[in-house]
Design a protein around this motif. Structure first.
Motif, PDB file in Angstrom:
ATOM      1  N   PHE A  36       0.872  -1.181   0.000  1.00  0.00           N
ATOM      2  CA  PHE A  36       0.000   0.000   0.000  1.00  0.00           C
ATOM      3  C   PHE A  36       0.906   1.227   0.000  1.00  0.00           C
ATOM      4  O   PHE A  36       1.867   1.304   0.769  1.00  0.00           O
ATOM      5  N   ARG A  37       0.592   2.187  -0.881  1.00  0.00           N
ATOM      6  CA  ARG A  37       1.395   3.402  -0.992  1.00  0.00           C
ATOM      7  C   ARG A  37       0.510   4.632  -0.840  1.00  0.00           C
ATOM      8  O   ARG A  37      -0.648   4.622  -1.252  1.00  0.00           O
ATOM      9  N   ALA A  38       1.085   5.659  -0.281  1.00  0.00           N
ATOM     10  CA  ALA A  38       0.406   6.952  -0.187  1.00  0.00           C
ATOM     11  C   ALA A  38       1.437   8.047  -0.401  1.00  0.00           C
ATOM     12  O   ALA A  38       2.561   7.971   0.112  1.00  0.00           O
ATOM     13  N   GLY A  39       1.067   9.058  -1.171  1.00  0.00           N
ATOM     14  CA  GLY A  39       2.014  10.124  -1.450  1.00  0.00           C
ATOM     15  C   GLY A  39       1.346  11.284  -2.154  1.00  0.00           C
ATOM     16  O   GLY A  39       0.119  11.430  -2.140  1.00  0.00           O
ATOM     17  N   ASN A  64      -2.102   4.115  -3.799  1.00  0.00           N
ATOM     18  CA  ASN A  64      -1.743   3.058  -4.741  1.00  0.00           C
ATOM     19  C   ASN A  64      -1.647   1.751  -3.966  1.00  0.00           C
ATOM     20  O   ASN A  64      -0.976   1.687  -2.924  1.00  0.00           O
ATOM     21  N   THR A  65      -2.321   0.718  -4.444  1.00  0.00           N
ATOM     22  CA  THR A  65      -2.262  -0.570  -3.760  1.00  0.00           C
ATOM     23  C   THR A  65      -2.115  -1.682  -4.784  1.00  0.00           C
ATOM     24  O   THR A  65      -2.538  -1.535  -5.946  1.00  0.00           O
ATOM     25  N   GLY A  66      -1.489  -2.770  -4.400  1.00  0.00           N
ATOM     26  CA  GLY A  66      -1.304  -3.866  -5.335  1.00  0.00           C
ATOM     27  C   GLY A  66      -0.487  -4.983  -4.733  1.00  0.00           C
ATOM     28  O   GLY A  66      -0.345  -5.087  -3.507  1.00  0.00           O
ATOM     29  N   GLY A  67       0.077  -5.815  -5.598  1.00  0.00           N
ATOM     30  CA  GLY A  67       0.861  -6.932  -5.109  1.00  0.00           C
ATOM     31  C   GLY A  67       1.644  -7.615  -6.209  1.00  0.00           C
ATOM     32  O   GLY A  67       1.361  -7.448  -7.402  1.00  0.00           O
ATOM     33  N   LEU A  68       2.665  -8.357  -5.792  1.00  0.00           N
ATOM     34  CA  LEU A  68       3.457  -9.209  -6.675  1.00  0.00           C
ATOM     35  C   LEU A  68       3.129 -10.648  -6.300  1.00  0.00           C
ATOM     36  O   LEU A  68       3.209 -11.019  -5.124  1.00  0.00           O
ATOM     37  N   PHE A 241       9.020   5.511  -2.219  1.00  0.00           N
ATOM     38  CA  PHE A 241       9.039   5.287  -3.668  1.00  0.00           C
ATOM     39  C   PHE A 241       9.031   6.623  -4.389  1.00  0.00           C
ATOM     40  O   PHE A 241       8.604   7.651  -3.848  1.00  0.00           O
ATOM     41  N   VAL A 242       9.493   6.622  -5.639  1.00  0.00           N
ATOM     42  CA  VAL A 242       9.399   7.777  -6.532  1.00  0.00           C
ATOM     43  C   VAL A 242       8.989   7.252  -7.908  1.00  0.00           C
ATOM     44  O   VAL A 242       9.393   6.159  -8.312  1.00  0.00           O
ATOM     45  N   THR A 243       8.181   8.049  -8.615  1.00  0.00           N
ATOM     46  CA  THR A 243       7.695   7.664  -9.935  1.00  0.00           C
ATOM     47  C   THR A 243       7.681   8.881 -10.840  1.00  0.00           C
ATOM     48  O   THR A 243       7.321   9.983 -10.411  1.00  0.00           O
ATOM     49  N   VAL A 280       5.371   7.212   0.730  1.00  0.00           N
ATOM     50  CA  VAL A 280       5.785   6.107   1.598  1.00  0.00           C
ATOM     51  C   VAL A 280       5.038   4.846   1.177  1.00  0.00           C
ATOM     52  O   VAL A 280       3.976   4.899   0.559  1.00  0.00           O
ATOM     53  N   GLN A 281       5.633   3.701   1.522  1.00  0.00           N
ATOM     54  CA  GLN A 281       4.997   2.436   1.179  1.00  0.00           C
ATOM     55  C   GLN A 281       5.127   1.426   2.318  1.00  0.00           C
ATOM     56  O   GLN A 281       6.108   1.426   3.069  1.00  0.00           O
TER      57      GLN A 281
END
Length: 286
Positions: A36-39, A64-68, A241-243, A280-281
């Motif tokens: 889970f990410r928030a930024g 942003n949320t997801g998974g591998l 994270f950075v995008t 942050v994640q």
């Protein structure tokens, strides 16, 4: 009898311990995790009409949320969803050959779902490809004009109007991912570089006279992303994270509309969108 029951109980406990350890070891070997990410996302959007251009920058929080997910030794699969949490607003400026011609308030909102199949060249380095579903809205209101509309011309953009784009992209590229939160090192790293092309894309606009029209366009986009996280508990890591994303839209097809017995030619103009995101994640795998 008691000894038999006791021996059976001990055997069950031992079997359970070894089964749990085996399952944990198998999960650690296979890898995969959720996150889970928030930024915050800084967006710059530019349009280029013949003789007219506009530019605006706005910042909004995003989640942003997801998974591998582990498939086998050769493939992994990832799925993620992103959305603007609460769109900010800014002033958009429009220029012609004589300078500033119009201003208006602007909001940007997007939601997307991305799926990627990972072919593992090594456990960390992957070739990735998959579809992405994107929905973007440009909302304008509070318009102020510094030019008079020529007599007999129709005022298309007034009050509040929204331009919405719906796209299906095919993304492909390379990625680096440590793939698990259970390595010997407490650090987890991920990086990806993607190039995407739309396989289906259309735009609508709520401006009076355009609300019944659909515009079809094409373009391309690129993405760079990097992240790192540190293990704070077995199966739990936190980090950042950075995008950076660049998306260009080519001018759409031409649509002829008739208003008050007058014919007008309408298009969705060329546009460039640049996203910068950071935050942050939280990653977990149990």
């Amino acid at each position: 009898m008691k000894k038999t029951v006791l021996a059976s109980a001990v055997a069950l406990v031992v079997t359970g311990v070894f089964s749990s350890s085996a399952m944990a070891s198998e999960k650690e070997a296979k890898g995969g995790y959720s996150y889970f990410r928030a930024g915050f996302e800084h967006v710059t959007y530019d349009e280029q009409h013949p003789g007219i251009s506009s530019s605006v920058s706005v910042m909004s929080p995003v989640i942003n949320t997801g998974g591998l997910y582990y498939v086998n030794e050769m493939f992994d699969f990832s799925l993620e969803a992103l959305a603007t949490f609460s769109p900010g607003d800014a002033q958009e400026d429009w220029y012609d050959a004589n300078g500033l011609m119009q201003t208006n308030k602007y909001q940007y909102l997007r939601a997307s779902t991305n799926a990627l199949l990972h072919y593992k060249m090594t456990p960390e380095w992957r070739v990735v490809a998959g579809p992405a579903f994107s929905y973007q809205t440009h909302k304008r209101y509070g318009k102020e004009s510094y030019r008079e509309i020529p007599e007999g011309q129709h005022e298309f953009f007034a009050n509040t109007w929204e331009e919405t784009s719906t796209d299906i992209f095919l993304d492909m590229g390379v990625a680096y991912n440590t793939g698990t939160l259970h390595n010997a090192s407490p650090w987890q790293y991920n990086f990806r570089a993607l190039l995407g092309v739309p396989v289906w894309s259309y735009t609508t606009n709520t401006a009076p006279g355009l609300e019944d029209q659909t515009f079809y366009e094409t373009g391309y986009r690129g993405l760079l992303e990097a992240g790192a996280a540190y293990r704070v508990y077995p199966g739990v890591s936190i980090g950042g994270f950075v995008t950076a994303t660049y998306e260009t839209r080519l001018e759409s097809d031409n649509v002829v509309i008739t208003i008050n017995d007058k014919r007008y030619s309408a298009v969705v103009p060329e546009g460039d969108t640049i996203h910068y995101s950071a935050g942050v994640q939280l990653l977990w795998s149990f």
